[in-house]
Design a protein around this motif. Sequence first.
Motif, PDB file in Angstrom:
ATOM      1  N   ILE A   1       0.826  -1.202   0.000  1.00 31.20           N
ATOM      2  CA  ILE A   1       0.000   0.000   0.000  1.00 31.20           C
ATOM      3  C   ILE A   1       0.861   1.253   0.000  1.00 31.20           C
ATOM      4  CG2 ILE A   1      -1.650   1.345   1.389  1.00 31.20           C
ATOM      5  CD1 ILE A   1      -2.906  -1.270   2.275  1.00 31.20           C
TER       6      ILE A   1
ATOM      7  N   ASN B   1       1.005  -2.157   4.942  1.00 33.08           N
ATOM      8  CA  ASN B   1       0.598  -0.755   4.981  1.00 33.08           C
ATOM      9  C   ASN B   1       1.503   0.074   5.895  1.00 33.08           C
ATOM     10  OD1 ASN B   1      -0.269  -1.691   7.465  1.00 33.08           O
ATOM     11  ND2 ASN B   1      -2.290  -0.696   7.356  1.00 33.08           N
TER      12      ASN B   1
ATOM     13  N   GLU C   1      -7.665  -5.718   2.212  1.00 41.76           N
ATOM     14  CA  GLU C   1      -7.257  -4.316   2.222  1.00 41.76           C
ATOM     15  C   GLU C   1      -8.448  -3.442   1.867  1.00 41.76           C
ATOM     16  OE1 GLU C   1      -3.909  -3.760  -0.326  1.00 41.76           O
ATOM     17  OE2 GLU C   1      -2.820  -5.477   0.491  1.00 41.76           O
TER      18      GLU C   1
ATOM     19  N   ASN D   1      -6.600   1.591   2.434  1.00 36.78           N
ATOM     20  CA  ASN D   1      -5.294   1.654   3.081  1.00 36.78           C
ATOM     21  C   ASN D   1      -5.264   1.031   4.480  1.00 36.78           C
ATOM     22  OD1 ASN D   1      -4.205   3.037   0.851  1.00 36.78           O
ATOM     23  ND2 ASN D   1      -4.871   5.019   1.679  1.00 36.78           N
TER      24      ASN D   1
END
Length: 629
Positions: free
Chosen positions: A409, A450, A497, A500
């Motif tokens: 991400i 992330n 996901e 984010n």
Amino acid sequence: MKSILLKLLFFFFIASQIQAQELLPFVENYNKSDYQGDNQIWNVAQGKDNAMYFANNHYLLRYDGVMWEKYTLPNKTIIRSIMIEGDKIYSGSYKEFGYWYRKEGKMNYVSITKNLRLFDEKDNEEIWKIFRFKGSIYFQSFNDIFIYDGKHIQKIKFPFLISYCFVVDKNVYVASVEKGLFRLNGAKITNPQGWNILKNTVVHAIEKYQNKTYIFTQKKGIFIVEKNGLRPWNNPLNETLKDATINVAKFIKNNKLAIGTGNRGLFIYDFTSNTYKNIDRNNVLMNNSILSIGSDKENDLWLGLDNGIAHVEVNSPISFFYDNSGLLGSVYSVATTNKGYLIASNHGVFEFDSGKFHMMPNTQGQAWNITKIGNKYIIGHNDGTFCYENGTLSKINNINGGWNLSKSIINNTYFQSTYSGILVYDDISKLTQNQKIQDLSKPIKYVAQNKKNEIWAADNYRGLYRVLYDDNFKTKKVENITQQSKIKNDFGVKIFEFRNEILFLINNSWYTYNSITNRLQENELFNLNFKNITDVVNIDEDHFMVLQNGILYHIQANGNKFVWNIIQEKYYKGTLINDNLRIFKTENHYLLNLDDGFISLQLKYENKQNSDVKIEAFNAGNLAKNESN
């Protein structure tokens, strides 16, 4: 005719121009065990009540999308034809014609010919076609026409055997079996000049399209009427149709022609693209002999077969790729290419081009996943990872079992989950340069990132791991987060996901990671909105797909609100591959893998309500009274 849902957001599949011609419309088959009737379906029509009606030998069948009903004539004779006008369903049978009407949830029959001596004792006349012309209803047998104006009946007897009559513009044409095609003028018939080629030829349909009249013969193909006579339809398909034997033909919406044959199933010719599709027993039909074609208000087709009924959703733009040969196997992933399709199956990697597919060299075996990055297609395989680019396939590595490939991400790094751990592609332009996350030699199914120097890894069997590493991808720490969070049932963890944020689906509950407590905590938003979810697939920031109780839903997120759109189970019932649901997206175009092929679709939303709906409720076979007024 699809089932109608009131006051719901309707979900539509919209056709895409990138669909190849080998894709077929969805076909729903009904056999005798479904409608409890006879084999042949001689005629099909939709009623004013939106129900479909069928002439099924000894029975008149009625289907409202939920329930089948069947009725017999008082004299138990075979019903060969039906025609619907208003609330009346006219039917023709052996020395008998009349009409049906619906009252109190049942069909009732009124004979028009009762007590009338219309048929001679020696006659064996059956009414094979019913049509309206100039205010009267015509009942046609193979020797006579009976013209009914609502009060009186006029009988016209032909001097020869005929097949059918056809209304074109303001004329009735009579097709003789031996003497050609005639025009009916009152009680007289004339033979148009230049049509002698139709002698000793059975004509099964006459249709008009874009100011041209098409004549469909049983074994001589299709002719077009010109000023001085007839000319054969100049199309390669015409030769195929001569051998297939034309039984019935009908021009349909979107510049298409539907042709039902005696031994090759249904042909749908597209005049816009000059291509055709053949739907037959080799792909999805129950049998290849089509006796009748009807259409409904959604412009879909209903085929009367020699044995059964088929509903063909030609106007519902969801399309299917079927492989009944078994050569392809179960499809685990599919992607569009500039040539056609790239398919990963349990038999290998296949390229599909120009209506044919072939296995790519040295790819026999289980292929798991296809991810498109730029012009490259990265393919995870039991024997390693391959890259497909510009029609050429090359092997990247020999690490077994590339289940999934996911992008970070926070940057352009890609992580590949494999049978033996995680591979890192720090520079996707240099695919052969990759490295393995150390100290995690496990079968990893899903990976996500992330946060810098931290990844999440879900074991293929059980457990969720938090992996910390330095800038050189050297492992610093591996934590079993489900154990630390004291989650006992941590089998089959899924990573999802969403905007984010990374969520974890564990035993029907949704979790996120709390960095302060170093534990998982339940996510209130998703646990409130998404219960009993067994699979979830991300599409983009605001869209994803879930599987709940065996039903697929496309989800549109608006802030913290979610719009659920059902994808009808009939499209994929029994063909989803558990825990391997994948979606390939190109712009607004989606491909969804199935056990025996794949679905091609686009998604569009329309807030639509249908107020013109009549609902019948039954109790012990009797129509329930409407007490709402």
